[in-house]
Design an enzyme around this catalytic site. Sequence first.
Site, PDB file in Angstrom:
ATOM      1  N   CYS A  99       0.829  -1.213   0.000  1.00 32.78           N
ATOM      2  CA  CYS A  99       0.000   0.000   0.000  1.00 32.78           C
ATOM      3  C   CYS A  99       0.860   1.258   0.000  1.00 32.78           C
ATOM      4  CB  CYS A  99      -0.930  -0.010   1.205  1.00 32.78           C
ATOM      5  SG  CYS A  99      -1.992   1.454   1.334  1.00 32.78           S
ATOM      6  N   CYS A 197      -6.275  -1.613   7.911  1.00 35.36           N
ATOM      7  CA  CYS A 197      -7.206  -0.514   8.149  1.00 35.36           C
ATOM      8  C   CYS A 197      -8.564  -0.726   7.502  1.00 35.36           C
ATOM      9  CB  CYS A 197      -6.599   0.799   7.654  1.00 35.36           C
ATOM     10  SG  CYS A 197      -6.293   0.841   5.867  1.00 35.36           S
TER      11      CYS A 197
END
Length: 356
Positions: A99, A197
């Site tokens: 990410c 997340c």
Amino acid sequence: MAVADDGSRSVALGMSGGVDSAVSAALLMRAGYDVVGVTCRFTDDGAADRAAADAAAVCARLGVRHIERDCSGLFEREVVEPFARSYACGLTPSPCVGCNARCKLPALLDAADELGCRAVATGHYARIAQLAESGRYVVKAALDARKDQSYMLALLAQDQLARLVLPLGGTTKAEVRVMASDLGLPVAEKPESQDVCFVDGDYRAFLRERGVRDEPGAIVDRNGTVLGRHEGLANFTVGQRKGIGVAAPQPYYVLGKRPEAAELVVGFADEALIGGVLAGPMNWQAIERLDEPRAASVKLRYRSRAVPCIIEPEPEGRVRAVLREPQPTTAPGQFAVFSVGDTVLGGGMIEEVASV
């Protein structure tokens, strides 16, 4: 932490609404930067709303501009979809590493370009340096070893590193909390964010929603002897000891997965050790490429310690790491991050593990 050497004093700071990015803003201002807080919204939910509101409140307190950007499409494409596909293939992905390189930094750099900011910054605990002999940019470990996040930045490319500033590389978490409190920042006592997340609660339920089916199958030893049954490979992680569901005089460990046969491979503690890994394709930072074997240290998981190894070049940009001593097994899909001293050499995804 020096102001960008091209004369630019503006920086786009990625702000997640947490205490680390909040204090980063204050430190950047103290170092002479003109800061713009950028909150990239990667999901469209209540947590994203709260994070954006917290970041905006910090910026208002510090008197800096704050903007939001919708990056949910990029996040879905580069992080969430590969995460689900990896589990479907029997891997154990580490989404945060990819990410940072494929989503967070590109989104922040795009925002910086639109804002006219030469530099970007994040609240990671690590340092950026430029090597004098080669001019290459590298990630170096944070001075606070307990919070070091250099592993998470091992896939960053040279053009990304050249524009990145990391204000927290020389601080501790305790110091950050004190600074946030002294500055009266509204997030001074905000707790740490969760590791993945975009998964709220049980990741197995998230995978089912994404179409990753829990196919039942056999629990087998390395020789293929059937020891029991499981309800889905996604319910297990390589190295797992508890909750396997097979009784024995010694505890079983998950050694691997065979998704093509829906088999979960288990063994005892002496079998749950590895002597090396095959990883790649590699992203190199401190070096341009690996042409011959060399000594280094490697972390096989974010939370693991770095251990000595020999890195050997393999075809198609891959490497084989031969460990100096056997280590607890890790899972294909995790990342091998190599370093010399406190400097990251590079990193790549683990494709295979080699038994002792």
